[in-house]
Design an enzyme around this catalytic site. Structure first.
Site, PDB file in Angstrom:
ATOM      1  N   GLU A 128       0.871  -1.157   0.000  1.00 57.54           N
ATOM      2  CA  GLU A 128       0.000   0.000   0.000  1.00 57.54           C
ATOM      3  C   GLU A 128       0.920   1.222   0.000  1.00 57.54           C
ATOM      4  OE1 GLU A 128      -2.774   0.328   3.290  1.00 57.54           O
ATOM      5  OE2 GLU A 128      -3.435   2.270   2.519  1.00 57.54           O
ATOM      6  N   ARG A 150       5.816 -13.127   9.438  1.00 57.64           N
ATOM      7  CA  ARG A 150       6.347 -11.775   9.270  1.00 57.64           C
ATOM      8  C   ARG A 150       7.771 -11.734   9.781  1.00 57.64           C
ATOM      9  NH1 ARG A 150       2.760  -7.398   8.801  1.00 57.64           N
ATOM     10  NH2 ARG A 150       4.134  -5.817   9.646  1.00 57.64           N
ATOM     11  N   LYS A 191       4.430   0.287   9.911  1.00 58.21           N
ATOM     12  CA  LYS A 191       4.453   1.556   9.182  1.00 58.21           C
ATOM     13  C   LYS A 191       4.002   2.703  10.066  1.00 58.21           C
ATOM     14  CE  LYS A 191       3.657   0.250   4.453  1.00 58.21           C
ATOM     15  NZ  LYS A 191       2.536  -0.058   3.593  1.00 58.21           N
TER      16      LYS A 191
HETATM   17  P1  ATP Z   1       1.514  -2.287   8.424  1.00 58.85           P
HETATM   18  O1  ATP Z   1       2.857  -2.157   9.048  1.00 58.85           O
HETATM   19  O2  ATP Z   1       0.677  -1.075   8.632  1.00 58.85           O
HETATM   20  O3  ATP Z   1       0.821  -3.573   8.720  1.00 58.85           O
HETATM   21  P2  ATP Z   1       2.351  -3.336   5.945  1.00 58.85           P
HETATM   22  O4  ATP Z   1       3.805  -3.151   6.064  1.00 58.85           O
HETATM   23  O5  ATP Z   1       1.764  -4.657   6.137  1.00 58.85           O
HETATM   24  O6  ATP Z   1       1.685  -2.257   6.871  1.00 58.85           O
HETATM   25  P3  ATP Z   1       1.722  -3.304   3.107  1.00 58.85           P
HETATM   26  O7  ATP Z   1       2.219  -2.240   2.224  1.00 58.85           O
HETATM   27  O8  ATP Z   1       0.308  -3.664   2.960  1.00 58.85           O
HETATM   28  O9  ATP Z   1       1.887  -2.775   4.545  1.00 58.85           O
HETATM   29  O10 ATP Z   1       2.613  -4.594   2.917  1.00 58.85           O
HETATM   30  C1  ATP Z   1       2.877  -5.132   1.636  1.00 58.85           C
HETATM   31  C2  ATP Z   1       3.239  -6.573   1.730  1.00 58.85           C
HETATM   32  O11 ATP Z   1       4.391  -6.732   2.535  1.00 58.85           O
HETATM   33  C3  ATP Z   1       2.137  -7.394   2.359  1.00 58.85           C
HETATM   34  O12 ATP Z   1       1.876  -8.482   1.512  1.00 58.85           O
HETATM   35  C4  ATP Z   1       2.691  -7.854   3.660  1.00 58.85           C
HETATM   36  O13 ATP Z   1       2.317  -9.179   3.903  1.00 58.85           O
HETATM   37  C5  ATP Z   1       4.198  -7.754   3.483  1.00 58.85           C
HETATM   38  N1  ATP Z   1       4.850  -7.391   4.746  1.00 58.85           N
HETATM   39  C6  ATP Z   1       4.687  -6.259   5.450  1.00 58.85           C
HETATM   40  N2  ATP Z   1       5.419  -6.278   6.575  1.00 58.85           N
HETATM   41  C7  ATP Z   1       6.089  -7.447   6.589  1.00 58.85           C
HETATM   42  C8  ATP Z   1       7.021  -8.057   7.495  1.00 58.85           C
HETATM   43  N3  ATP Z   1       7.411  -7.455   8.611  1.00 58.85           N
HETATM   44  N4  ATP Z   1       7.502  -9.281   7.171  1.00 58.85           N
HETATM   45  C9  ATP Z   1       7.123  -9.887   6.040  1.00 58.85           C
HETATM   46  N5  ATP Z   1       6.252  -9.375   5.149  1.00 58.85           N
HETATM   47  C10 ATP Z   1       5.736  -8.163   5.411  1.00 58.85           C
HETATM   48 MG    MG Z   2      -0.048  -4.906   6.950  1.00 55.68          MG
END
Ligand code: ATP
Ligand code: MG
Length: 565
Positions: free
Chosen positions: A37, A262, A272
């Protein structure tokens, strides 16, 4: 086959993909996507997702789409889109022609919503946000059905059209899926599909005032793009029934969602929301502050894409969340930089050394090895003269037992230089040591042992005062003092664990003259001090370096101890 293919064996996602290829489930296709996003900069957690999404597509001859999941106009910006594409490309991945925007699918999503209304699977609901919450129930108690749940198809179609036309205020109405208000999975209790939001979208402008929610939109995006394996992090596991429900009700192409753990990293935060707070509250100097776990921060700090990919490969893919050590990431970086970073000499906290028996006007060009790990890297010339700088901490007036470096009366080696002996100490009025008076042994040119076989216990780095270039050097420590600032007691704030000493700026350091014109983004090893990277603000007149990482590899030491047990 790609060398980065497998960590310690085939992980569960690759096992699924291989099985699907074997059974021809998707006609042999492998299509994944990375769907950020655009509401913030990418971080090291995203790097893991990117390496999974793009990595798997690459390994199995498939494609990976880069899709901006831009369904929420209130938090999204073009700046983020640009940083995301730059970061994915920098990490070494290529989406080819497959750059997509969820906002380009809004018309199709709308048509599908109408289809669900007609099938009596969706309805317009007039509950306010507060009422909505009351009706929803709790984890232990079922929810109540909305009084608007049984509106006629005609009424729903009319209201939904008027929602789109902008006739109602923000939040006045929603479109909801008609599923099950008693479901133990709260997400299935008639979830919202559309909300009214009179905000300008960074791409579609003011065309829309209703916007789809993540749960409604995501599966549709995957379906439109004919994704085969929709890989995402573990928090989406509870959303999967909803992902499946929407696609099943519509009867459209249906990818498989698979969740993996994650990435969490010690001494940092990766959400974020918290990263935005760090930037907006001024705890760091922007998204690319070298202390940030963002890709742009890591890049500015001096991390290489290779080291980040290597780290992502080594941590592997699991189904349960855990925390990885930042020391392991730094270990991967040291391994990479050890092979490629040229060695140079620099003095961070200078102490003047005058070699009394060295001719005033003599300058010798000494041969120095550029990289002992890479014989092809060759040698360079380093000027040696009568006045030098050494590191303050390499001298002690009254040394304790195990201090082998310079002290009154003691002899040490200057790397690529000569053996020198400290004869006298000059102090200022406050008693601080400001200069050492030394002598050198001409028989030790290049730092070689003298013919008499005399040995010294320490080798110091140095620069020639008349030839060295002044530089600013920024030293970094963890941004947080707490190993896991994400895990807190009730009422505690993660900001309480910000490290007040995470940045130290040294304004007058000296680097050897070969660094004149050092190009921003280039990494060097400053001998004995660590790896350093030229900062983007650096100019030939004012060199600025960031310490990427020190030379002390605690991760490697712990691993070694672990193995020998
Ligand atoms: P927030 O921190 O608000 O949850 P987000 O980092 O998940 O936001 P996105 O931009 O929706 O925001 O993430 C894009 C992709 O990255 C998603 O498919 C998510 O699964 C993956 N992603 C995000 N954070 C991680 C992480 N810490 N480890 C692995 N994958 C991640
Ligand atoms: Mg997320």
């Amino acid at each position: 086959m790609n060398e980065e293919r497998r960590g310690p064996g085939l992980d569960f996602i690759r096992a699924i993909v291989e099985e699907d290829i074997r059974t021809n489930k998707w006609d042999g296709r492998v299509v994944t996507r990375f769907p950020p996003e655009p509401n913030g900069y990418l971080h090291i957690g995203h790097a893991k997702a990117i390496s999974v999404d793009f990595g798997i597509a690459q390994e199995y001859g498939g494609v990976c789409h880069l899709r901006m999941d831009d369904t929420n106009p209130s938090t999204e910006e073009e700046e983020y889109v640009e940083s995301i594409t730059e970061d994915v490309r920098w990490l070494g991945y290529d989406w080819g022609e497959h750059l997509y925007y969820a906002s380009d699918y809004f018309e199709q999503m709308y048509a599908w919503a109408v289809q669900l209304i007609k099938a009596e699977k969706a309805y317009v609901c007039d509950l306010s946000a507060d009422e909505f919450r009351d009706y929803r129930g709790t984890v232990t108690q079922p929810g109540k059905e909305s009084p608007y749940r049984n509106r006629s198809v005609e009424e729903n179609l009319e209201l939904f059209e008027r929602m789109r036309a902008g006739e109602f205020d923000d939040g006045a109405r929603t479109l909801r899926a008609k599923i099950d208000m008693a479901s133990p999975n709260m997400l299935l209790r008639d979830p919202v599909m559309y909300r009214i939001l009179k905000a300008s979208h960074h791409r579609s402008g003011d065309k829309w005032c209703i916007y789809p929610t993540y749960d409604w939109a995501h599966g549709l995006e995957d379906s439109i793009e004919k994704v085969t394996h929709s890989l995402c992090s573990l928090e989406f596991e509870v959303h999967r029934p909803l992902y499946d429900w929407f696609l099943d009700q519509l009867g459209v192409y249906h990818p498989q969602q698979i969740e993996f753990a994650r990435l969490n990293l010690t001494y940092t935060v990766l959400s974020k929301r918290k990263l935005i707070a760090l930037v907006e509250e001024g705890h760091v100097h922007g998204w690319d502050d070298p202390r940030m776990p963002t890709i742009s921060g890591l890049r500015r700090r001096g991390f290489t894409p290779e080291s980040i990919r290597d780290f992502c490969r080594r941590i592997g893919l699991a189904k349960a969340d855990g925390v990885n050590e930042v020391g392991q990431l730094e270990h991967c970086l040291r391994e990479d930089l050890n092979k490629r970073a040229p060695r140079v000499m620099a003095v961070l906290r200078p102490l003047r050394v005058v070699i009394e028996n060295y001719p005033e006007d003599l300058v010798e060009e000494m041969d120095a090895v550029n990289n002992p790990e890479d014989p092809g890297a060759g040698t360079r010339k380093v000027p040696f003269s009568r006045v030098l700088y050494i590191e303050q901490e390499d001298f002690m007036e009254d040394p304790p037992k195990k201090f082998y470096r310079l002290a009154p009366g003691r002899e040490v080696r200057l790397r690529y230089g000569y053996f020198i002996t400290c004869k006298d100490v000059v102090k200022d009025d406050d008693g601080n040591v400001v200069e050492l008076r030394c002598t050198y042994d001409p028989e030790t040119r290049g730092g070689d042992n003298p013919p008499d076989g005399r040995k010294v216990k320490a080798t110091l780095h140095w620069v020639s005062a008349a030839h060295a270039l002044e530089a600013e050097v920024r030293l970094y420590d963890h941004l947080f003092t707490k190993e896991n600032p994400m895990v807190l007691e009730e009422g505690d704030d993660w900001r309480n664990y910000l490290n007040p000493n995470s940045l130290e700026v040294l304004g007058s350091c000296w680097v050897e003259p070969s660094l004149a014109g050092a190009v921003p983004g280039t990494q060097y090893q400053f001998e004995r001090l660590g790896y350093f990277c030229v900062d983007p603000v650096s100019t030939p007149d004012r060199l600025v370096f960031n310490r990427t990482v020190t030379l002390r590899d605690t991760w490697a030491r712990i691993q070694k101890q672990h193995r020998s047990k």
